[in-house]
Motif scaffolding. Structure first.
Motif, PDB file in Angstrom:
ATOM      1  N   GLU A  10       0.768  -1.170   0.019  1.00 44.46           N
ATOM      2  CA  GLU A  10      -0.112  -0.109   0.026  1.00 44.46           C
ATOM      3  C   GLU A  10       0.781   1.186  -0.083  1.00 44.46           C
ATOM      4  OE1 GLU A  10      -2.174  -3.314   1.991  1.00 44.46           O
ATOM      5  OE2 GLU A  10       0.056  -2.362   1.934  1.00 44.46           O
ATOM      6  N   ARG A  11       2.095   1.223   0.227  1.00 45.31           N
ATOM      7  CA  ARG A  11       2.997   2.205   0.556  1.00 45.31           C
ATOM      8  C   ARG A  11       4.068   2.374  -0.780  1.00 45.31           C
ATOM      9  NH1 ARG A  11       2.640   5.509   4.207  1.00 45.31           N
ATOM     10  NH2 ARG A  11       4.663   6.500   3.827  1.00 45.31           N
ATOM     11  N   ASP A  98      -5.485  11.794   3.588  1.00 50.46           N
ATOM     12  CA  ASP A  98      -5.062  10.902   4.742  1.00 50.46           C
ATOM     13  C   ASP A  98      -6.087   9.848   4.622  1.00 50.46           C
ATOM     14  OD1 ASP A  98      -4.176   9.660   6.875  1.00 50.46           O
ATOM     15  OD2 ASP A  98      -5.084  10.898   8.307  1.00 50.46           O
ATOM     16  N   LYS A  99      -5.786   8.706   4.064  1.00 46.64           N
ATOM     17  CA  LYS A  99      -6.869   7.442   3.801  1.00 46.64           C
ATOM     18  C   LYS A  99      -6.249   6.107   4.296  1.00 46.64           C
ATOM     19  CE  LYS A  99      -9.964   7.722   0.440  1.00 46.64           C
ATOM     20  NZ  LYS A  99     -11.182   8.068   1.091  1.00 46.64           N
ATOM     21  N   LYS A 100      -7.049   5.267   4.316  1.00 46.53           N
ATOM     22  CA  LYS A 100      -6.862   4.009   4.603  1.00 46.53           C
ATOM     23  C   LYS A 100      -6.859   2.983   3.425  1.00 46.53           C
ATOM     24  CE  LYS A 100      -6.736   3.332   9.564  1.00 46.53           C
ATOM     25  NZ  LYS A 100      -7.166   2.314  10.710  1.00 46.53           N
ATOM     26  N   ILE A 101      -5.906   2.103   3.131  1.00 43.99           N
ATOM     27  CA  ILE A 101      -6.188   1.148   2.431  1.00 43.99           C
ATOM     28  C   ILE A 101      -5.867  -0.177   3.174  1.00 43.99           C
ATOM     29  CG2 ILE A 101      -5.144  -0.114   0.201  1.00 43.99           C
ATOM     30  CD1 ILE A 101      -3.872   2.483  -0.617  1.00 43.99           C
ATOM     31  N   GLY A 102      -7.371  -0.753   3.383  1.00 44.17           N
ATOM     32  CA  GLY A 102      -7.046  -2.104   4.392  1.00 44.17           C
ATOM     33  C   GLY A 102      -6.945  -1.401   5.724  1.00 44.17           C
ATOM     34  N   GLU A 103      -5.861  -1.660   6.113  1.00 42.26           N
ATOM     35  CA  GLU A 103      -5.573  -1.561   7.724  1.00 42.26           C
ATOM     36  C   GLU A 103      -4.275  -0.523   7.564  1.00 42.26           C
ATOM     37  OE1 GLU A 103      -7.148  -2.160  10.410  1.00 42.26           O
ATOM     38  OE2 GLU A 103      -8.736  -2.940   9.102  1.00 42.26           O
ATOM     39  N   GLN A 104      -3.738  -0.085   6.405  1.00 47.59           N
ATOM     40  CA  GLN A 104      -2.635   0.472   6.042  1.00 47.59           C
ATOM     41  C   GLN A 104      -2.940   2.091   5.778  1.00 47.59           C
ATOM     42  OE1 GLN A 104       0.791  -0.513   6.147  1.00 47.59           O
ATOM     43  NE2 GLN A 104       1.168   1.265   6.336  1.00 47.59           N
ATOM     44  N   ARG A 105      -2.286   2.963   6.844  1.00 45.12           N
ATOM     45  CA  ARG A 105      -2.658   4.426   6.717  1.00 45.12           C
ATOM     46  C   ARG A 105      -1.748   4.884   5.801  1.00 45.12           C
ATOM     47  NH1 ARG A 105      -3.211   8.602  11.681  1.00 45.12           N
ATOM     48  NH2 ARG A 105      -3.845  10.499  10.706  1.00 45.12           N
ATOM     49  N   VAL A 106      -2.148   5.625   4.691  1.00 47.35           N
ATOM     50  CA  VAL A 106      -1.282   6.225   3.569  1.00 47.35           C
ATOM     51  C   VAL A 106      -1.831   7.463   3.331  1.00 47.35           C
ATOM     52  CG1 VAL A 106      -0.951   3.878   2.720  1.00 47.35           C
ATOM     53  CG2 VAL A 106      -2.926   5.218   1.727  1.00 47.35           C
ATOM     54  N   ASP A 134     -14.125   4.886  -0.680  1.00 43.12           N
ATOM     55  CA  ASP A 134     -13.274   4.045  -0.254  1.00 43.12           C
ATOM     56  C   ASP A 134     -12.287   3.968  -1.397  1.00 43.12           C
ATOM     57  OD1 ASP A 134     -14.360   3.497   2.171  1.00 43.12           O
ATOM     58  OD2 ASP A 134     -15.406   1.710   1.399  1.00 43.12           O
TER      59      ASP A 134
END
Length: 253
Positions: A10-11, A98-106, A134
C-alpha cells in the motif's frame, strides 16, 4: 524483540514518488494569512447552502487563479542533459488525502483539473468525492492499484517512466500541490509535491495583529510554500505567495 516486515504494498506509490521527487531543488518560504474573511464566508455558506466549504477549497480556488497569471511557475520540468519545460495553459491542483487502504494508513493524491476555471462548490464536490469514497471505489486510482502489485524496483521504474512524459505528468501530479495539517496543532510544514510549487496549510489560531495602527485579535494561518529553484527564482516565488495571501485576505468569488 524486533519484527522484520516486508515493505507494505500500500506504500509503494509513496516510495516511488519520493524517490522521483528527490530531483527537486527546494527552497522554503512562508507567510501569515489573516483568515477572518474566509471564516466569515464559510459560516455564511453553511447558513445559505447548509454545507460548509473547507479551508483547502478556498485555498485551491484562490491559488489556482493567482497561478494562472504566472505561467513560468505553472510549469513542469524534465531534467537531464537537455532539460525541457512544459508550460500548461490551465492550472490543475493536487491535494493530499489521509486515507486507509485496508489497515494501512497512507497519503493518497486527489486531482482537480482546470482548478482556475471551477467554482468553489465544484472544487468542494471533487474533494468530497475523494474523501468520502473508499480507495477501491475511486476509479482514478486504477493505475495506482496496478503499481502497488508490482515488485518495488519495477514500480519505481514504471513510475519514473510515466512522469518522464511531461504531458502525462500533469494528469498525474497537477501543476501545483497542497497539503493541510491544520486539523492538528501544526503551525507550518514544508514538503515537495513533485510540482514546481507545493503549499502547506497550518492551523488557524487567534493572534494579535496590527490593523490600521490598532492591535486586534484575528484568526491567522501560517501558509508555507516550497518552490523548485530550477524553475523559478525567489523574487517570483515571493510575488506568488504574497498574491495568494492577498487573495485569501480579500477573497472575492
Amino acid at each position: 524483540m524486533i519484527n522484520i516486515l516486508p515493505f507494505p504494498n500500500e506504500r509503494k506509490h509513496t516510495f516511488a514518488f519520493l524517490n522521483y521527487a528527490r530531483a527537486c531543488s527546494p527552497v522554503f518560504i512562508d507567510t501569515d494569512v489573516d483568515m477572518t474573511k474566509i471564516l466569515n464566508l464559510r459560516e455564511g455558506s453553511a447558513t445559505l447552502a447548509q454545507t460548509k466549504l473547507s479551508i483547502i477549497t478556498y485555498f485551491i480556488y484562490a491559488a489556482a487563479r493567482v497561478l494562472s497569471k504566472y505561467p513560468e511557475a505553472n510549469s513542469s520540468l524534465l531534467g537531464g542533459l537537455l532539460p525541457k519545460l512544459a508550460q500548461s495553459d490551465t492550472v490543475s491542483a493536487k491535494f493530499a488525502l489521509d486515507k486507509k487502504i485496508g489497515e494501512q494508513r497512507v497519503v493518497l493524491p486527489g486531482l482537480i483539473p482546470h482548478a482556475n476555471q471551477i467554482s468553489l462548490q465544484g472544487i468542494q464536490n471533487t474533494i468530497d468525492y475523494y474523501k468520502l469514497n473508499d480507495f477501491d471505489n475511486i476509479q482514478e486510482y486504477a493505475a495506482l492499484k496496478k503499481l502497488q502489485k508490482l515488485p518495488l524496483f519495477l514500480a519505481e521504474l514504471i513510475f519514473g517512466l510515466i512522469l518522464a512524459d511531461l504531458k502525462r505528468r500533469r494528469s498525474r501530479l497537477g501543476t501545483f500541490s497542497v497539503s493541510s495539517l491544520g486539523h492538528k496543532s501544526i503551525n507550518s510544514f514544508f514538503s515537495v509535491g513533485g510540482t514546481t510549487l507545493t503549499f502547506g496549510l497550518g492551523q488557524i489560531q487567534s493572534q494579535a495583529v496590527v490593523q490600521k495602527e490598532e492591535i486586534k485579535i484575528a484568526p491567522v494561518m501560517r501558509l508555507s510554500m516550497t518552490f523548485d529553484h530550477r524553475v523559478i527564482d525567489g523574487a517570483m516565488a515571493a510575488d506568488i505567495l504574497s498574491d495568494i495571501r492577498e487573495s485569501l485576505e480579500k477573497f472575492c468569488e
